[in-house]
Design a protein around this motif. Sequence first.
Motif, short mmCIF file in Angstrom:
data_model
loop_
_atom_site.label_atom_id
_atom_site.label_comp_id
_atom_site.label_asym_id
_atom_site.label_seq_id
_atom_site.Cartn_x
_atom_site.Cartn_y
_atom_site.Cartn_z
N LYS A 31 14.69 -60.97 -100.48
CA LYS A 31 15.08 -60.54 -99.13
C LYS A 31 16.10 -59.40 -99.24
O LYS A 31 16.91 -59.37 -100.18
CB LYS A 31 15.71 -61.71 -98.36
N CYS A 32 16.05 -58.50 -98.29
CA CYS A 32 16.92 -57.32 -98.34
C CYS A 32 17.62 -57.14 -97.00
O CYS A 32 16.95 -57.09 -95.96
CB CYS A 32 16.11 -56.08 -98.68
N PRO A 33 18.96 -57.01 -96.97
CA PRO A 33 19.66 -56.88 -95.69
C PRO A 33 19.42 -55.54 -95.00
O PRO A 33 19.65 -55.42 -93.80
CB PRO A 33 21.13 -57.06 -96.07
N GLN A 34 18.97 -54.53 -95.73
CA GLN A 34 18.72 -53.20 -95.14
C GLN A 34 17.38 -52.65 -95.66
O GLN A 34 17.33 -51.66 -96.38
CB GLN A 34 19.85 -52.23 -95.49
N PRO A 35 16.26 -53.26 -95.28
CA PRO A 35 14.96 -52.83 -95.81
C PRO A 35 14.57 -51.42 -95.41
O PRO A 35 13.72 -50.81 -96.07
CB PRO A 35 13.99 -53.86 -95.22
N GLU A 36 15.18 -50.90 -94.38
CA GLU A 36 14.85 -49.55 -93.93
C GLU A 36 15.43 -48.47 -94.84
O GLU A 36 15.07 -47.29 -94.72
CB GLU A 36 15.34 -49.33 -92.49
N LEU A 37 16.32 -48.85 -95.77
CA LEU A 37 16.99 -47.87 -96.63
C LEU A 37 16.44 -47.81 -98.04
O LEU A 37 16.78 -46.88 -98.79
CB LEU A 37 18.50 -48.19 -96.71
N THR A 38 15.60 -48.76 -98.43
CA THR A 38 15.22 -48.85 -99.83
C THR A 38 13.73 -49.15 -99.96
O THR A 38 12.99 -49.21 -98.98
CB THR A 38 16.06 -49.93 -100.54
N LEU A 39 13.29 -49.33 -101.20
CA LEU A 39 11.92 -49.72 -101.50
C LEU A 39 11.93 -50.78 -102.58
O LEU A 39 12.79 -50.79 -103.47
CB LEU A 39 11.11 -48.51 -101.98
N GLY A 40 10.94 -51.67 -102.52
CA GLY A 40 10.79 -52.64 -103.59
C GLY A 40 10.26 -51.99 -104.86
O GLY A 40 10.61 -52.37 -105.98
N LEU A 41 9.40 -50.99 -104.67
CA LEU A 41 8.87 -50.20 -105.78
C LEU A 41 8.58 -48.81 -105.24
O LEU A 41 7.84 -48.65 -104.27
CB LEU A 41 7.59 -50.84 -106.34
N SER A 42 9.20 -47.81 -105.85
CA SER A 42 9.06 -46.44 -105.36
C SER A 42 7.63 -45.94 -105.53
O SER A 42 6.84 -46.46 -106.32
CB SER A 42 10.01 -45.51 -106.11
N ALA A 43 7.31 -44.89 -104.78
CA ALA A 43 5.97 -44.32 -104.79
C ALA A 43 5.55 -43.92 -106.20
O ALA A 43 6.33 -43.31 -106.94
CB ALA A 43 5.91 -43.12 -103.85
N HIS A 44 4.31 -44.23 -106.56
CA HIS A 44 3.78 -43.89 -107.88
C HIS A 44 2.28 -44.12 -107.90
O HIS A 44 1.74 -44.87 -107.08
CB HIS A 44 4.44 -44.75 -108.97
N SER A 45 1.61 -43.49 -108.83
CA SER A 45 0.25 -43.90 -109.18
C SER A 45 0.35 -44.61 -110.52
O SER A 45 1.24 -44.34 -111.33
CB SER A 45 -0.67 -42.68 -109.27
N ASP A 46 -0.56 -45.54 -110.77
CA ASP A 46 -0.51 -46.29 -112.02
C ASP A 46 -1.03 -45.42 -113.17
O ASP A 46 -2.09 -44.79 -113.05
CB ASP A 46 -1.34 -47.57 -111.90
N PRO A 47 -0.31 -45.37 -114.28
CA PRO A 47 -0.67 -44.45 -115.36
C PRO A 47 -1.92 -44.86 -116.14
O PRO A 47 -2.50 -44.04 -116.84
CB PRO A 47 0.56 -44.46 -116.27
N GLY A 48 -2.35 -46.13 -116.01
CA GLY A 48 -3.44 -46.63 -116.82
C GLY A 48 -4.82 -46.43 -116.22
O GLY A 48 -5.09 -45.45 -115.52
N GLY A 49 -5.71 -47.40 -116.49
CA GLY A 49 -7.10 -47.28 -116.06
C GLY A 49 -7.36 -47.93 -114.72
O GLY A 49 -7.56 -47.26 -113.71
N LEU A 50 -7.37 -49.26 -114.70
CA LEU A 50 -7.53 -50.03 -113.47
C LEU A 50 -6.36 -50.97 -113.31
O LEU A 50 -5.81 -51.49 -114.28
CB LEU A 50 -8.80 -50.88 -113.51
N THR A 51 -5.96 -51.21 -112.06
CA THR A 51 -5.00 -52.26 -111.73
C THR A 51 -5.66 -53.20 -110.74
O THR A 51 -6.24 -52.74 -109.75
CB THR A 51 -3.72 -51.68 -111.09
N VAL A 52 -5.60 -54.49 -111.03
CA VAL A 52 -6.12 -55.49 -110.09
C VAL A 52 -4.93 -56.31 -109.61
O VAL A 52 -4.25 -56.97 -110.41
CB VAL A 52 -7.18 -56.39 -110.74
N LEU A 53 -4.68 -56.26 -108.32
CA LEU A 53 -3.48 -56.88 -107.74
C LEU A 53 -3.83 -58.12 -106.95
O LEU A 53 -4.72 -58.10 -106.09
CB LEU A 53 -2.78 -55.88 -106.82
#
Length: 364
Positions: A225-247
């Motif tokens: 939980k984050c008291p100020q979710p509008e100011l941060t990110l759980g994980l910053s923008a990126h593309s995955d460097p590998g082949g496939l990601t299954v989430l």
Amino acid sequence: MPKRHMEQQPISEWPEPVVAVQLIAESGISSIPERYVKPLEDRPALVYATCREPTVPVVDLGKLSVGSLDYSSELRSIADACAEWGIFHVANHGVDAELARAAMATWREFFHLPADEKQKLANSPATYEGYGSRLGVEEGAALDWGDYFFLHLLPCELKNLEKWPMQPSNCREVTEEYGRQMLKLCGALMKVLSMSLGLDVGFLQEKFGGEDNIGACIRVSFYPKCPQPELTLGLSAHSDPGGLTVLLPDDRVPGLQVRKGDTWVPVQPLPGAFLVFIGDQIQVLTNSAYRSVDHRVVVNEAAERISIAFFYNPRSDLPLGPARELVTPERPPLYPAMTFNEYRLYMRKKGPRGKSQVESLQAV
């Protein structure tokens, strides 16, 4: 250790003390530390309740069985999803639903173990194996509002069981079986993607170095939980460097956003489905016919969130560039050949930086 799987230029220590985000979140703070505040242009718009944006495509693997009347149209749907989105839901995937639930439950329980128990498994940037709270190793780097646990599955010589949790008691067993079923699913997806390109069924797997030479790892992400979710990110923008990601996403709490053009589109979990991300290595291999997806994670003031990402990567020392089958006079090779070991050092040093790496390599 066979030379072909050794990491290049390993970095053995973090440049500064690592503080678990969960400890910060549970300390009762009302504002987040400055290190977690994102620049104004990177802060999220928390719009899940009213989103009317396009929906991420859904691929039904059941429609790709032999003799299915939907076979050709489903292949076209996959090709469109990979070219236009770089991400799709996959349904009827064959992974045991009870196993997926057990994986989420056991890892959620792990992140609620006492802090000193988790800290015994703290990781380093040499292999990332274990419990951690940052990606980039540059001193003073901006930090994300999330903790994680990273595990190598393949190649076997990178797998360090000393970093695998003993608690919860079923964690190792469940994670091993989950990894086996994910490997099977990714093998099937590689065949489907190859066919959707109009190429031989084993095309992508061969370019990755063959089924016996791939790399596979798991990252379990925990976003407190984050008291100020509008100011941060759980994980910053990126593309995955590998082949496939299954989430395997948290179907109770949405948080994933993907970039579509100039818009960040919230992704609502689809019950029973996984999310499949195209990574940079497939963008390079296909000469940008299929494109990796820029994505990020927002956090929540009222609820924690967990997700399990399975990464399927090429042999780490195999030079990989655009496949000649996908190069034409009208579309010459867009990228230089590079090993995955070389390629992923960028993110390991700098942390997530959008699609800046793959775009910087593209020939003008």
